[in-house]
Design an enzyme around this catalytic site. Structure first.
Site, PDB file in Angstrom:
ATOM      1  N   SER A 100      -9.026  39.494 -78.765  1.00  0.00           N
ATOM      2  CA  SER A 100      -8.540  40.246 -79.825  1.00  0.00           C
ATOM      3  C   SER A 100      -9.124  40.168 -81.140  1.00  0.00           C
ATOM      4  CB  SER A 100      -7.008  40.455 -79.799  1.00  0.00           C
ATOM      5  OG  SER A 100      -6.389  39.199 -80.599  1.00  0.00           O
ATOM      6  N   SER A 138      -4.324  34.413 -81.151  1.00  0.00           N
ATOM      7  CA  SER A 138      -4.615  35.650 -80.937  1.00  0.00           C
ATOM      8  C   SER A 138      -4.429  36.196 -79.549  1.00  0.00           C
ATOM      9  CB  SER A 138      -6.285  35.821 -80.963  1.00  0.00           C
ATOM     10  OG  SER A 138      -7.057  35.519 -79.805  1.00  0.00           O
ATOM     11  N   ASP A 139      -4.382  37.477 -79.097  1.00  0.00           N
ATOM     12  CA  ASP A 139      -4.396  38.078 -77.789  1.00  0.00           C
ATOM     13  C   ASP A 139      -5.968  37.912 -77.105  1.00  0.00           C
ATOM     14  OD1 ASP A 139      -3.456  38.548 -75.418  1.00  0.00           O
ATOM     15  OD2 ASP A 139      -2.491  40.466 -76.188  1.00  0.00           O
ATOM     16  N   TYR A 140      -5.887  38.041 -76.028  1.00  0.00           N
ATOM     17  CA  TYR A 140      -7.028  37.861 -75.202  1.00  0.00           C
ATOM     18  C   TYR A 140      -8.449  38.530 -75.875  1.00  0.00           C
ATOM     19  CZ  TYR A 140      -8.974  36.956 -70.557  1.00  0.00           C
ATOM     20  OH  TYR A 140      -9.705  36.589 -69.245  1.00  0.00           O
TER      21      TYR A 140
END
Ligand code: BGC
Length: 754
Positions: free
Chosen positions: A286, A282-284
C-alpha cells in the site's frame, strides 16, 4: 486507614514495576540501536513474503534469504511451520551481523489449521466468550506453528454486501463490532505477549476500508468526520483501548489522502488522541500504491508514509530502497527512521524474541497442538452457535432421524468450500462436508445425495473463484439432467435438504459482486425442488448477505450457515437435527435487492419519513425501505416471549443510572438461547440522531418453560456521541429506550437525561 496504606503500597509497587520493565526495554533497545547502521535500521522496517505459502497479493518478495543475511528484513509473513520458520530465523540469528530476530506474521483470520467460521459468522453468535475462545485456539495453533503475529482482527464496519470483504469483519454495527474487536484482541494476545502461545494482534484496516464506494474493493472512501467518529472508528479505538499491539493501514483514501500516508490518521488520531503505543504496518504494497493514487514517485510516497507515522512497509520495499536517499536529501529525518525502528524492536521485545528467538519454534508442540480433537470440537461448537435460522415453517426443522432425506445442492458434498475466504493455513481436505456430517444422525439408506446444480454455470466466474484451487467444478452433465436427478430423489424422500450458496472465493478480498443473488443455476434447482411439494429445507453458505427474497418465500426452513470452517458438516448437522438449537442473530441486514444497498438499521431519519400515502416521502417505488431481514434477527426452534419492559425511573442525572428490565420466557418446546438487545434513541440533539443504536445485549440460555428477568443498566456515558466539534458529549433531553429480540421488533419506553 491501614487498609488504605496497604492499597497505596500495592498500587505504587505495580506502577514502579511497569516503569521498571519499560525502562529495561528502553535501555536494551537504545543499546542495540546504538550499534545499528542506518541500513540495518531501515532493514527492520521491511516486511517481506517469500512466497513459500499461499500468496495473499499479486507480488512476492525476491531475494529474501540474502536480504535476511544482510539485515534488510524485520519480519516475514506468508510462511509457517516450525521447519520453515526455523530456517528463516537461523539466517537472521546465524548469518546477519547483529543477529536481530525476525518476527513472523500471518493472516490468522478465523483459526489457523483448525478453521473456525468466517468472522461474519462468528459475529452472528453475539457470544464474546466464544469469539475470544476461537481467537485463543487460533493463537495456540499459530504460535505452535512458529508464528507470533496475527493480521487480525479486521474490524471494518461494513454496510455494503457488494464488498466481498464483509466476510472478514463483524458487520454493520459499531457497538457489536467494538465488543468483538476487544474479545479477539484478548484471545490472541492474552495477558502476556511473551508467552509462547500468544500472538501480537493487528487491528485492520485502519481506517474506513469498509466504506469503499459502490462496494468495489480498494475503491475511494469519502465520509464526514462525525460519521467517521460515531460509526466507523469505534471498533478500531476499542481494539487500541484493549491494548492491541499493532495496527495495519488500509488501501483507501481518508479525506483524500491514502490511509498509508495520512499523518492525521496515523499520528494525530491514532497516537496523539487515542494514545496508541504499538507499531503500524502498511497493507500489502500500500506504500507503493500511493503512486497510483497520484501522490508521487516511490521515493516521495515512501517518505510520505514514514512521516505520516508508518513503521513497517509490507512487501513493497519502498522504505528499503529509498529512505536512505530521502535522509540524505533531508526529505525524512534520522529521528523518524529511528522512531519506526524502535517501535518494531519494541514489538519484538514484548514478544520475548530477544530473550529467545526460537520461542515459538517447537516441533513437538506443533505436532501436539494443531488440529487436535479439542480444537476441532471448539470449532464445531462455535460453528453451530454462529448459524442463523432465518425461517422455520411447517415444523420443517429440526429434522427427524427416522425419515428419508434427499440431500441436494452443489455445496452438500463439497470439501472445497467449507472453510471460506482467508483460511490461509486451512486444508480444505481436512474439512467435513454436510453429507458426511449428516450420516452420523441417519441410518444408511435414509440419506441420498444428488448435486442438482453447479455453484455457477458461468465459466468466467468459476475461473475467478478458482484462483486458490478448485472451488467451482462444472459438471459434464447438462443443468437439466442434474436438476432432474435431484427432483427424482426428492420425490421419493420425506424431506429435501438443499445446500446452496456462494463458492468460498466469491467473497473475501478482491471479490466484489454487483449482483448479490444466488447464481441462476441454483435458483432454478430450488424452484424445481419446490414444485415437488416436499418440505424444503435450505442451508445457505455465503460470505455476505445475499438478496434472497424468493428463496425465503419458497423454503420451508432456511438456515444460514455462513462458511462454517473445518467442522462445517458436523456443525450443520448438529443444528439440523436439533442437537444444537440455533441462536445466531444477523450482524448485517439482508437486503431485498442490491438497489437498496447500503441498507442498515441505524439510519439517520429523513425530513420526509416514509409514508405510503404521501408521494413526497422517502421511499422506493418497487421495494420497501426496510431490509428483507433486519440486523439482530434470528429464530430458534423454541419461541421466546417478551414481557412488558420496565424502566426504573423517568429521569436520570449525569451521575445517575437507570435500569431497564424485561422478562423473557421460553414459551416453546426446546431449551434455547436468546440474544436480548437494547437500543437507544436520542430524540433531539445538536446533530441529527440515528433512529436507533444498539447499546447493549445479553445472550441468555433458557430451559423450556423457564423465564428470566434480563436487566440492562443505562448510564450517561452510553448516551454520548461526537458532536460537530468532535467532542464526545451527551446532551440533556429525552431518549427512547427499546428492547427486543432484533432491531425491528422492539418495545419502547422513554426517559429524560437532566
Ligand atoms: C490484505 C490484508 C492482509 C495482507 C497480508 C492484504 O492484501 O488487505 O488484510 O493482511 O494482504 O496478507
Amino acid at each position: 486507614m491501614k487498609k488504605c496504606l496497604l492499597l497505596i503500597l500495592i498500587c505504587s509497587s505495580t506502577v514502579s514495576f511497569a516503569q521498571y520493565t519499560d525502562a529495561k526495554m528502553n535501555s536494551f533497545i537504545s543499546g542495540l540501536m546504538a550499534k545499528m547502521t542506518l541500513d540495518e535500521k531501515i532493514g527492520q522496517l521491511n516486511l517481506v513474503t517469500p512466497g513459500w505459502g499461499i500468496p495473499t497479493g499479486s507480488v512476492v518478495s525476491k531475494g529474501v534469504e540474502d536480504n535476511i543475511r544482510k539485515g534488510n528484513v524485520g519480519g516475514l509473513f506468508g510462511i509457517y511451520t516450525p521447519e520453515r520458520i526455523r530456517k528463516a530465523q537461523d539466517l537472521a540469528m546465524k548469518e546477519s551481523r547483529l543477529k536481530i530476530p525476525l518476527m513472523f506474521g500471518s493472516d490468522v483470520i478465523h483459526g489457523h489449521k483448525t478453521t473456525f467460521p468466517i468472522p461474519l459468522g462468528m459475529a452472528s453468535s453475539w457470544d464474546m466468550k466464544l469469539i475470544e475462545q476461537a481467537a485463543r485456539v487460533a493463537a495456540t495453533e499459530a504460535s505452535a506453528d512458529g508464528l507470533n503475529w496475527a493480521f487480525s482482527p479486521m474490524v471494518d464496519i461494513a454496510r455494503d454486501p457488494r464488498w466481498g470483504r464483509v466476510a472478514e469483519g463483524s458487520g454493520e454495527d459499531p457497538y457489536l463490532g467494538s465488543q468483538i474487536a476487544v474479545a479477539m484482541v484478548r484471545g490472541y494476545q492474552g495477558t502476556d505477549l511473551s508467552k509462547d502461545n500468544t500472538l501480537l494482534a493487528c487491528v485492520k484496516h485502519f481506517a474506513l476500508y469498509g466504506a469503499s464506494e459502490a462496494g468495489r474493493d480498494y475503491n475511494t472512501v469519502d465520509m464526514s468526520r462525525v460519521r467517521m467518529y460515531n460509526e466507523y472508528l469505534p471498533p478500531y479505538k476499542a481494539a487500541v483501548d484493549a491494548g492491541v499491539g499493532s495496527v495495519m493501514s488500509s488501501f483507501n483514501v481518508v479525506d483524500g489522502v491514502p490511509a498509508t500516508g495520512n499523518r492525521w490518521l496515523l499520528t494525530d488520531l491514532l497516537r496523539r488522541q487515542w494514545g496508541f503505543k504499538g507499531m503500524v504496518v502498511s497493507d500489502y504494497t500500500s506504500v507503493n500504491e500511493m503512486i497510483n493514487h497520484g501522490m508521487g514517485d516511490l521515493q516521495a510516497v515512501s517518505a510520505l508514509a514514514l512521516k505520516a507515522g508508518m513503521d513497517m512497509d509490507m512487501v513493497g520495499e519502498g522504505f528499503l530502497t529509498t529512505l536512505k536517499k530521502s535522509l540524505q536529501e533531508k526529505k525524512v529525518t534520522q529521528q523518524e527512521i529511528d522512531l519506526a525502528c524502535r517501535r518494531i524492536l519494541e514489538a519484538k521485545y514484548r514478544l520475548g524474541l530477544f530473550e529467545d528467538p526460537y520461542r515459538y519454534i517447537n516441533d513437538e508442540r506443533a505436532a501436539k497442538t494443531i488440529l487436535t480433537p479439542e480444537h476441532r470440537q471448539a470449532s464445531r461448537a462455535t460453528a453451530a452457535r454462529s448459524m442463523v435460522l432465518l425461517k422455520n415453517s411447517r415444523q420443517a426443522l429440526p429434522l427427524q432421524r427416522g425419515g428419508a432425506i434427499a440431500l441436494v445442492g452443489p455445496l452438500a458434498n463439497d470439501k472445497n468450500n467449507m472453510l471460506g475466504t482467508w483460511a490461509v493455513a486451512g486444508d480444505p481436505q481436512m474439512s467435513v462436508p454436510v453429507l458426511e456430517g449428516m450420516k452420523q444422525y441417519l441410518a444408511t439408506g435414509n440419506i441420498r445425495y444428488a448435486k442438482g446444480a453447479n455453484i455457477t454455470n458461468d465459466t468466467n466466474l468459476a475461473k475467478k473463484a478458482n484462483v486458490f484451487g478448485t472451488r467451482v467444478e462444472i459438471d459434464p452433465r447438462t443443468p437439466d439432467d442434474m436438476i432432474s436427478e435431484a427432483v427424482t430423489l426428492a420425490q421419493s424422500s420425506d424431506v429435501v435438504v438443499a445446500v446452496v450458496g456462494e463458492a468460498s472465493e466469491m467473497s473475501g478480498e478482491a471479490a466484489s459482486r454487483s449482483d448479490i443473488t444466488l447464481p441462476d443455476s441454483q435458483r432454478k434447482l430450488l424452484e424445481a425442488l419446490k414444485k415437488t411439494g416436499k418440505p424444503l429445507v435450505v442451508v445457505l453458505m455465503t460470505g455476505r448477505p445475499l438478496a434472497i427474497p424468493r428463496e425465503l418465500e419458497i423454503a420451508d426452513a432456511l438456515l444460514l450457515a455462513w462458511f462454517a470452517g473445518t467442522e462445517a458438516g458436523n456443525a450443520i448437522s448438529d443444528v439440523l437435527f436439533g442437537v444444537v438449537n440455533p441462536s445466531g442473530k444477523l450482524p448485517m441486514s439482508f437486503p431485498y435487492n442490491v438497489g437498496q444497498v447500503p441498507v442498515y438499521y441505524s439510519q439517520q431519519p429523513t425530513g420526509r419519513p416514509m409514508d405510503p400515502n404521501n408521494k413526497f416521502s422517502t421511499k422506493y417505488l418497487d421495494v420497501p425501505n426496510e431490509p428483507l431481514l433486519p440486523f439482530g434477527y434470528g429464530l430458534s426452534y423454541t419461541t421466546f416471549s417478551y414481557g412488558k419492559p420496565r424502566i426504573s425511573g423517568a429521569r436520570m442525572n449525569k451521575a445517575g443510572r437507570l435500569t431497564v428490565s424485561v422478562t423473557v420466557s421460553n414459551a416453546g418446546a426446546y431449551d434455547g438461547e436468546e440474544v436480548v438487545q437494547l437500543y437507544l434513541r436520542d430524540k433531539v440533539r445538536s446533530i441529527s440522531p440515528p433512529v436507533k443504536e444498539l447499546k447493549g445485549f445479553q445472550k441468555v440460555m433458557l430451559k423450556k418453560g423457564e423465564s428470566r428477568e434480563v436487566v440492562f443498566e443505562i448510564t450517561e456515558p452510553m448516551l454520548r456521541f461526537y458532536n460537530s466539534d468532535l467532542k464526545f458529549v451527551s446532551e440533556p433531553g429525552d431518549f427512547d429506550v427499546m428492547v427486543g429480540g432484533n432491531s425491528k421488533d422492539l418495545q419502547q419506553m422513554s426517559f429524560t437525561l437532566q
